[in-house]
Write a protein that holds these residues in place. Structure first.
Motif, mmCIF file in Angstrom:
data_model
loop_
_atom_site.group_PDB
_atom_site.id
_atom_site.type_symbol
_atom_site.label_atom_id
_atom_site.label_comp_id
_atom_site.label_asym_id
_atom_site.label_seq_id
_atom_site.Cartn_x
_atom_site.Cartn_y
_atom_site.Cartn_z
ATOM 1 N N UNK A 118 55.494 8.199 -11.251
ATOM 2 C CA UNK A 118 56.661 7.420 -10.823
ATOM 3 C C UNK A 118 56.879 6.174 -11.662
ATOM 4 N N UNK A 119 55.828 5.667 -12.319
ATOM 5 C CA UNK A 119 55.982 4.452 -13.127
ATOM 6 C C UNK A 119 56.562 4.757 -14.504
ATOM 7 N N UNK A 120 56.735 6.029 -14.855
ATOM 8 C CA UNK A 120 57.331 6.406 -16.122
ATOM 9 C C UNK A 120 58.836 6.560 -16.022
ATOM 10 N N UNK A 121 59.471 6.897 -17.144
ATOM 11 C CA UNK A 121 60.928 6.973 -17.176
ATOM 12 C C UNK A 121 61.464 8.094 -16.287
ATOM 13 N N UNK A 122 61.051 9.326 -16.528
ATOM 14 C CA UNK A 122 61.555 10.442 -15.723
ATOM 15 C C UNK A 122 61.106 10.316 -14.276
ATOM 16 N N UNK A 123 59.866 9.905 -14.076
ATOM 17 C CA UNK A 123 59.385 9.720 -12.713
ATOM 18 C C UNK A 123 60.210 8.713 -11.947
#
Length: 372
Positions: free
Chosen positions: A14-19
């Motif tokens: 979730x802390x990434x772009x897609x997440x």
């Protein structure tokens, strides 16, 4: 089976772009996912910003670390890649726990291996596993399925082309640019003569009608070659093409040939990396909401008898929002749909087998991906 009230959605990455896009889409749907990842501080901060979501610290490279937090009937959503390097323990944890599984991979080799390794176990535990459930490759499977139905019993071949409109290069994430670059040295599976056959990426170019214009696209991999033959046993050929940069299709064919030749020479990988390095240039992260609003996705599926020069039996054109926005919405919808599911098509399955054609088409239309 657990009840809907006891099923949870766990979001890994979730802390990434897609997440982050998936998280936003889940929250808009009223879901309260459990955030999972290895960075405790980042997870806690993100959870707090969204009203105190539950969160757990896990190591995605260790199956047991994640499996301890999974219950039968939970839904595990993961955007953590590269999936060939980081994805197998996550998929295995879901299959063993009987938790439903959704990922955002575009790596067809990974999807193929997941099906080979975990399909049987997932069927035993009741887990529905949906790899590559985003822009890669739900629109192509939907368009091709509709085209095959329209074509009828004579259909033997399906060609699928992915296109986009708008200022695309600025609207591509760093992860996508890197994946495209790496993909030039990886084989692209195609369905040929009722068998999976690996071909060189960009070894062929095909033209498609897109919005009244003829545009070219080069051969790539796609999970269409894995799932469509199971839905349509008479198919002899399924091929996927990428037409994001129509003017570059033929030059990329030459680049692909050169890169694959270089990688077979001593020290050739370094030269290949230097040759393709410009493909990765661009800002970190991914396009913001404004940039995503300026680009749209377009997918074409052509059904035919497969005979050279034959007239297409049917064509289906789908147009929709940005590839990234669409991925977030698709994954969130699938997670919400699987939460609390009892029965159904367990195992590693495609989107039509999981949800049925009418339901999938209706959901995509609600997201803005519709026949034009």
């Amino acid at each position: 089976m657990v009840s809907e009230q006891n099923s949870r959605i766990l979001l890994l990455g979730a802390t990434g772009y897609t997440g982050g896009l998936v998280l936003d889409a889940l929250l808009r749907r009223g879901a309260r996912p459990v955030l999972a990842g290895r960075n405790a501080a980042a997870l806690a901060s993100l959870a707090e910003r969204h009203g105190g979501l539950d969160h757990v610290v896990v190591d995605a490279t260790q199956r047991g670390s994640l499996q301890r937090h999974l219950r039968r009937g939970d839904v595990l959503v993961t955007t953590v890649g590269p999936f060939e390097r980081l994805g197998y323990p996550v998929a295995e944890a879901a299959a063993e726990a009987g938790a439903h599984y959704i990922d955002s991979t575009g790596e067809v080799g990974f999807v193929r291996a997941v099906r080979d390794r975990y399909d049987g176990r997932a069927r035993e535990t009741g887990a529905v596993m949906l790899p590559a459930f985003g822009y890669d490759y739900v629109p192509g499977i939907l368009a091709a399925t509709l085209a095959a139905h329209r074509a009828g019993e004579a259909v033997r071949a399906l060609d699928i082309g992915y296109f986009a409109t708008g200022p695309l290069w600025r609207g591509i994430s760093h992860g996508t640019r890197t994946t495209m670059r790496d993909g030039l040295t990886l084989p692209s599976p195609t369905w040929r003569g009722h068998h999976l056959v690996d071909e060189r990426t960009a070894s062929r170019v095909r033209g498609f009608d897109v919005g009244g214009h003829r545009k070219s696209a080069f051969l790539v991999s796609g999970t269409e070659v894995l799932f469509l033959p199971r839905d349509f046993p008479a198919l002899t050929d399924v091929t996927v093409y990428n037409g994001w940069f129509p003017g570059m299709s033929r030059p990329l064919t030459l680049i692909s040939s050169a890169v694959n030749t270089l990688t077979r020479l001593p020290g050739g990988h370094r030269l290949a990396d230097a040759l393709t390095f410009p493909m990765t240039l661009g800002p970190a992260g991914g396009p913001d909401a404004t940039e995503r609003a300026r680009t749209r996705s377009y997918v074409v599926a052509v059904a035919s008898t497969g005979a050279p020069g034959s007239t297409p039996l049917a064509e289906v054109h789908l147009a929709g929002p940005s590839a990234y926005s669409l991925t977030g919405e698709l994954m969130a919808w699938a997670a919400e749909s699987l939460a609390g599911r009892s029965g159904g098509a367990a195992g590693v399955v495609g989107p039509v087998e999981a949800f049925g054609l009418e339901r999938l088409q209706r959901a995509c239309a609600e997201m803005g991906l519709a026949v034009v």
